[in-house]
Design a protein around this motif. Structure first.
Motif, PDB file in Angstrom:
ATOM      1  N   LEU A  41       9.672  18.654  -4.925  1.00  0.00           N
ATOM      2  CA  LEU A  41       9.949  18.848  -3.224  1.00  0.00           C
ATOM      3  C   LEU A  41      10.667  16.739  -3.305  1.00  0.00           C
ATOM      4  CD1 LEU A  41       9.392  21.596  -0.780  1.00  0.00           C
ATOM      5  CD2 LEU A  41      11.463  21.363  -1.847  1.00  0.00           C
ATOM      6  N   ASN A  42      11.475  16.227  -2.659  1.00  0.00           N
ATOM      7  CA  ASN A  42      11.576  15.060  -1.860  1.00  0.00           C
ATOM      8  C   ASN A  42      12.334  15.250  -0.736  1.00  0.00           C
ATOM      9  OD1 ASN A  42      10.912  12.447  -1.081  1.00  0.00           O
ATOM     10  ND2 ASN A  42      13.569  11.880  -3.139  1.00  0.00           N
ATOM     11  N   LEU A  43      11.400  15.499   0.832  1.00  0.00           N
ATOM     12  CA  LEU A  43      11.031  15.499   2.089  1.00  0.00           C
ATOM     13  C   LEU A  43      10.719  13.427   2.896  1.00  0.00           C
ATOM     14  CD1 LEU A  43      10.178  18.675   2.584  1.00  0.00           C
ATOM     15  CD2 LEU A  43      12.068  18.365   1.619  1.00  0.00           C
ATOM     16  N   VAL A  44      11.961  13.085   2.621  1.00  0.00           N
ATOM     17  CA  VAL A  44      11.785  11.572   3.505  1.00  0.00           C
ATOM     18  C   VAL A  44      11.725  12.143   5.036  1.00  0.00           C
ATOM     19  CG1 VAL A  44      12.754   9.426   3.329  1.00  0.00           C
ATOM     20  CG2 VAL A  44      12.886  10.764   1.358  1.00  0.00           C
ATOM     21  N   CYS A  45      10.247  10.991   5.722  1.00  0.00           N
ATOM     22  CA  CYS A  45      10.421  11.247   6.346  1.00  0.00           C
ATOM     23  C   CYS A  45      11.967  10.175   7.423  1.00  0.00           C
ATOM     24  CB  CYS A  45       9.941  10.738   7.180  1.00  0.00           C
ATOM     25  SG  CYS A  45       8.948  10.222   9.554  1.00  0.00           S
ATOM     26  N   SER A  46      12.811  11.132   8.397  1.00  0.00           N
ATOM     27  CA  SER A  46      13.908  10.257   9.117  1.00  0.00           C
ATOM     28  C   SER A  46      13.080   8.797   9.632  1.00  0.00           C
ATOM     29  CB  SER A  46      14.319  10.830   9.857  1.00  0.00           C
ATOM     30  OG  SER A  46      14.964  11.757   9.251  1.00  0.00           O
ATOM     31  N   SER A  47      11.980   8.313  10.121  1.00  0.00           N
ATOM     32  CA  SER A  47      11.643   7.658  11.160  1.00  0.00           C
ATOM     33  C   SER A  47      10.782   6.368  10.219  1.00  0.00           C
ATOM     34  CB  SER A  47      10.538   7.767  12.174  1.00  0.00           C
ATOM     35  OG  SER A  47      10.907   8.813  13.105  1.00  0.00           O
ATOM     36  N   CYS A  48       9.755   7.131   9.085  1.00  0.00           N
ATOM     37  CA  CYS A  48       9.355   6.009   8.749  1.00  0.00           C
ATOM     38  C   CYS A  48       9.064   6.137   6.850  1.00  0.00           C
ATOM     39  CB  CYS A  48       7.860   5.855   8.795  1.00  0.00           C
ATOM     40  SG  CYS A  48       7.052   7.740   7.826  1.00  0.00           S
ATOM     41  N   GLY A  49      10.530   6.891   6.652  1.00  0.00           N
ATOM     42  CA  GLY A  49      10.888   6.592   5.034  1.00  0.00           C
ATOM     43  C   GLY A  49       9.776   7.320   3.824  1.00  0.00           C
ATOM     44  N   LYS A  50       8.924   7.931   4.869  1.00  0.00           N
ATOM     45  CA  LYS A  50       8.036   8.522   3.427  1.00  0.00           C
ATOM     46  C   LYS A  50       8.314   9.360   3.121  1.00  0.00           C
ATOM     47  CE  LYS A  50       3.024  10.491   3.660  1.00  0.00           C
ATOM     48  NZ  LYS A  50       2.159   9.421   2.104  1.00  0.00           N
ATOM     49  N   PRO A  51       7.469   9.474   1.466  1.00  0.00           N
ATOM     50  CA  PRO A  51       8.048  10.846   0.946  1.00  0.00           C
ATOM     51  C   PRO A  51       7.391  11.646   0.499  1.00  0.00           C
ATOM     52  CG  PRO A  51       7.690   9.011  -0.659  1.00  0.00           C
ATOM     53  CD  PRO A  51       7.893   8.223   0.971  1.00  0.00           C
ATOM     54  N   CYS A  52       7.235  13.078   0.926  1.00  0.00           N
ATOM     55  CA  CYS A  52       6.436  13.641   1.593  1.00  0.00           C
ATOM     56  C   CYS A  52       7.107  15.062  -0.118  1.00  0.00           C
ATOM     57  CB  CYS A  52       6.481  14.310   2.530  1.00  0.00           C
ATOM     58  SG  CYS A  52       5.968  13.940   3.709  1.00  0.00           S
ATOM     59  N   ARG A  53       5.988  15.295  -0.650  1.00  0.00           N
ATOM     60  CA  ARG A  53       6.843  16.447  -2.023  1.00  0.00           C
ATOM     61  C   ARG A  53       6.615  17.886  -1.320  1.00  0.00           C
ATOM     62  NH1 ARG A  53       4.269  13.545  -7.512  1.00  0.00           N
ATOM     63  NH2 ARG A  53       5.074  15.612  -8.571  1.00  0.00           N
ATOM     64  N   SER A  54       5.963  18.764  -0.082  1.00  0.00           N
ATOM     65  CA  SER A  54       5.358  20.040  -0.077  1.00  0.00           C
ATOM     66  C   SER A  54       5.685  19.563   1.411  1.00  0.00           C
ATOM     67  CB  SER A  54       4.189  20.268  -0.520  1.00  0.00           C
ATOM     68  OG  SER A  54       3.192  19.868  -0.009  1.00  0.00           O
ATOM     69  N   LYS A  55       5.702  21.161   2.017  1.00  0.00           N
ATOM     70  CA  LYS A  55       4.941  21.552   3.470  1.00  0.00           C
ATOM     71  C   LYS A  55       4.576  21.449   3.933  1.00  0.00           C
ATOM     72  CE  LYS A  55       7.386  23.349   7.047  1.00  0.00           C
ATOM     73  NZ  LYS A  55       7.203  23.212   8.305  1.00  0.00           N
ATOM     74  N   THR A  56       3.047  21.099   2.819  1.00  0.00           N
ATOM     75  CA  THR A  56       1.960  20.966   3.443  1.00  0.00           C
ATOM     76  C   THR A  56       1.977  19.562   4.221  1.00  0.00           C
ATOM     77  OG1 THR A  56       0.823  22.941   2.295  1.00  0.00           O
ATOM     78  CG2 THR A  56      -0.256  20.923   3.206  1.00  0.00           C
ATOM     79  N   GLU A  57       2.267  18.783   2.862  1.00  0.00           N
ATOM     80  CA  GLU A  57       2.029  17.032   3.240  1.00  0.00           C
ATOM     81  C   GLU A  57       3.535  17.013   4.775  1.00  0.00           C
ATOM     82  OE1 GLU A  57       3.626  14.708  -0.085  1.00  0.00           O
ATOM     83  OE2 GLU A  57       2.616  15.984  -1.017  1.00  0.00           O
ATOM     84  N   THR A  58       4.516  17.352   4.281  1.00  0.00           N
ATOM     85  CA  THR A  58       4.977  17.124   5.638  1.00  0.00           C
ATOM     86  C   THR A  58       4.551  17.521   7.393  1.00  0.00           C
ATOM     87  OG1 THR A  58       6.671  18.859   5.911  1.00  0.00           O
ATOM     88  CG2 THR A  58       7.386  17.675   4.449  1.00  0.00           C
ATOM     89  N   ASP A  59       3.434  18.883   7.865  1.00  0.00           N
ATOM     90  CA  ASP A  59       3.168  19.581   8.835  1.00  0.00           C
ATOM     91  C   ASP A  59       1.932  18.269   8.693  1.00  0.00           C
ATOM     92  OD1 ASP A  59       4.275  21.352   8.679  1.00  0.00           O
ATOM     93  OD2 ASP A  59       2.672  21.970   7.763  1.00  0.00           O
ATOM     94  N   LEU A  60       0.883  17.761   8.232  1.00  0.00           N
ATOM     95  CA  LEU A  60       0.039  16.485   7.524  1.00  0.00           C
ATOM     96  C   LEU A  60       0.842  15.620   8.228  1.00  0.00           C
ATOM     97  CD1 LEU A  60      -2.272  17.223   5.386  1.00  0.00           C
ATOM     98  CD2 LEU A  60      -2.658  18.600   7.166  1.00  0.00           C
ATOM     99  N   HIS A  61       1.844  14.737   8.461  1.00  0.00           N
ATOM    100  CA  HIS A  61       2.469  13.869   8.045  1.00  0.00           C
ATOM    101  C   HIS A  61       3.085  13.820   9.629  1.00  0.00           C
ATOM    102  CE1 HIS A  61       4.415   9.963   7.481  1.00  0.00           C
ATOM    103  NE2 HIS A  61       5.612  10.355   8.644  1.00  0.00           N
ATOM    104  N   ALA A  62       3.221  15.258  10.260  1.00  0.00           N
ATOM    105  CA  ALA A  62       3.463  14.898  11.234  1.00  0.00           C
ATOM    106  C   ALA A  62       2.630  15.057  12.587  1.00  0.00           C
ATOM    107  CB  ALA A  62       5.083  16.411  11.080  1.00  0.00           C
TER     108      ALA A  62
END
Length: 413
Positions: A41-62
């Motif tokens: 997975l390569n989920l990139v934050c639209s606001s800061c551009g941070k790449p996340c490799r899992s749903k858990t990483e996106t939840d923590l970043h959010a």
């Protein structure tokens, strides 16, 4: 479809390269890897551009930043994975070609290094294998280059293993030596550099650990706040349900009281109340009472009214009132079953047990008098003469007492 990732068969983790698989194996001791067509997975934050490799990483970043929008660029970054392991130590290209072209296994020997340089390195405290390895890979031309190589490769897992080279490998000629003073200075510099590097690494790790502690602390506080908020909502909902249940119970009691009131009016010969009729003034009530015949209350009604008054006068102690009713029922039942036994027809009023159970309640002695008991010997005893034992009256008393004990709405009005 070609493989785009390596999948760990032990934990299911997806890895983008052989290097990542090696690091994962070192950290977890997992060794079961296979090529997979599932992309990392390569989920990139639209606001800061941070790449996340899992749903858990996106939840923590959010949670940490409040950013909630992520772009899925998994397919854009997916490329066929290379399964070739990078080479750590390389020789001259002509030596490699010669070794690969030979069908016979090539003889491997310890490379020849400058013995004086080797002795100087051993004098500085390095093992023979490490010193030999440093001289060989640094060019075997200076003590300074060998020391620098040791500093740069001090954490290599094979740093204390004797190097091996093909038997026909060429070795450069020895180079000039350092003086003893220069060797001491170089050794001290090496120690200072290693100590400084170690201190910097420890500080970096401490900063990382502190950041992790702060992050975990914030998440725990947030989880605790959410749990407390949910508990507060649950308690509010529970209290609301209890109030509604209490309201329904009061409504049932009110309806039951209205029914009992209507039943008593009917038994007393009074007309039923109209629901919407206003209560007349006192003169009008007196005039109506004077114009209607009133039927005398029966013995049973007098007993019921006496028990009702007793319960209303002591409504704050329902358990003791119920015990008084049960004691009166026992007295009446003993007389009804054994009318000839004087011991059941005579009660000492001053008896502590009688006073505690019946005498202390307003209306208790009056109820016994309605059943036929009389006060004798200066009001010290209650006595029911044999010729005044009326089983009909006693049975009515028993029925009223039984109703008062079993009916939860008795005496509420």
């Amino acid at each position: 479809m070609a493989g785009v990732s390596l999948k760990c068969g032990d934990c299911g983790a997806l890895l983008k390269s052989v290097e990542e698989a090696q690091e994962h194996a070192e950290l977890t001791s997992h060794s079961n890897f296979s090529e997979s067509t599932e992309a990392v997975l390569n989920l990139v934050c639209s606001s800061c551009g941070k790449p996340c490799r899992s749903k858990t990483e996106t939840d923590l970043h959010a949670k940490r930043t409040g950013h909630a929008e992520f772009l899925d660029k998994t397919l854009e970054a997916a490329t066929p994975i290379s399964l070739e392991v990078p080479k750590q130590d390389t020789f001259e290209s002509n030596d490699v070609d010669a070794a690969s072209a030979s069908n016979q296994p090539e003889e491997m020997v310890v490379p020849e290094v400058d013995k004086k340089l080797l002795e100087e390195l051993e004098t500085m405290g390095f093992s023979t294998a490490r010193a030999t390895r440093a001289l060989h890979f640094s060019g075997n031309n200076s003590l300074e280059a060998a020391v620098n190589w040791v500093v740069e490769h001090e954490n290599d897992p094979d740093s204390d293993q004797m190097p091996l080279v093909p038997a026909n490998a060429k070795v450069d000629a020895p180079k000039p030596l350092l003086t003893p003073e220069e060797m001491k200075l170089k050794a001290q510099e090496l120690r200072d550099r290693a100590r400084k590097k170690k201190d910097e690494e420890e500080k970096r790790m401490e900063r990382e650990r502190e950041k992790e502690r702060i992050r975990v602390g914030k998440e725990l506080l947030e989880a605790k706040r959410i749990e407390e908020e949910n508990e507060r909502k649950r308690l509010l909902a529970l209290r609301k349900a209890e109030k509604e249940e209490e309201k329904r119970a009061r409504e049932k009691i009110r309806q039951k009281l209205e029914e009992d009131k209507a039943e008593r009016r009917r038994k007393l010969g009074l007309p039923a109340e109209e629901p919407g009729a206003a209560k007349p003034a006192t003169p009008a009530v007196e005039e109506r009472k004077s114009s209607l015949p009133v039927r005398p209350a029966t013995k049973a009604e007098q007993m019921r009214e006496c028990l009702r008054s007793l319960k209303q006068n002591h409504r704050d102690d329902d358990a003791k009132v119920k015990r008084a009713f049960q004691t009166l029922l026992t007295y009446i039942g003993n007389v009804a079953k054994n009318p000839s036994e004087e011991k059941f027809r005579k009660i000492r009023v001053t008896n502590p047990s009688f006073q505690e159970r019946v005498g202390a309640f307003t209306g208790g002695i009056e109820f016994l008098e309605l059943c036929g008991f009389e006060k004798i010997d200066s009001n010290e005893f209650l006595f029911l003469p044999r010729d005044k034992v009326d089983l009909t009256v006693l049975n009515s008393a028993g029925s009223e007492l039984d109703s008062a004990i079993k009916n939860p709405y008795f005496g509420v009005l």
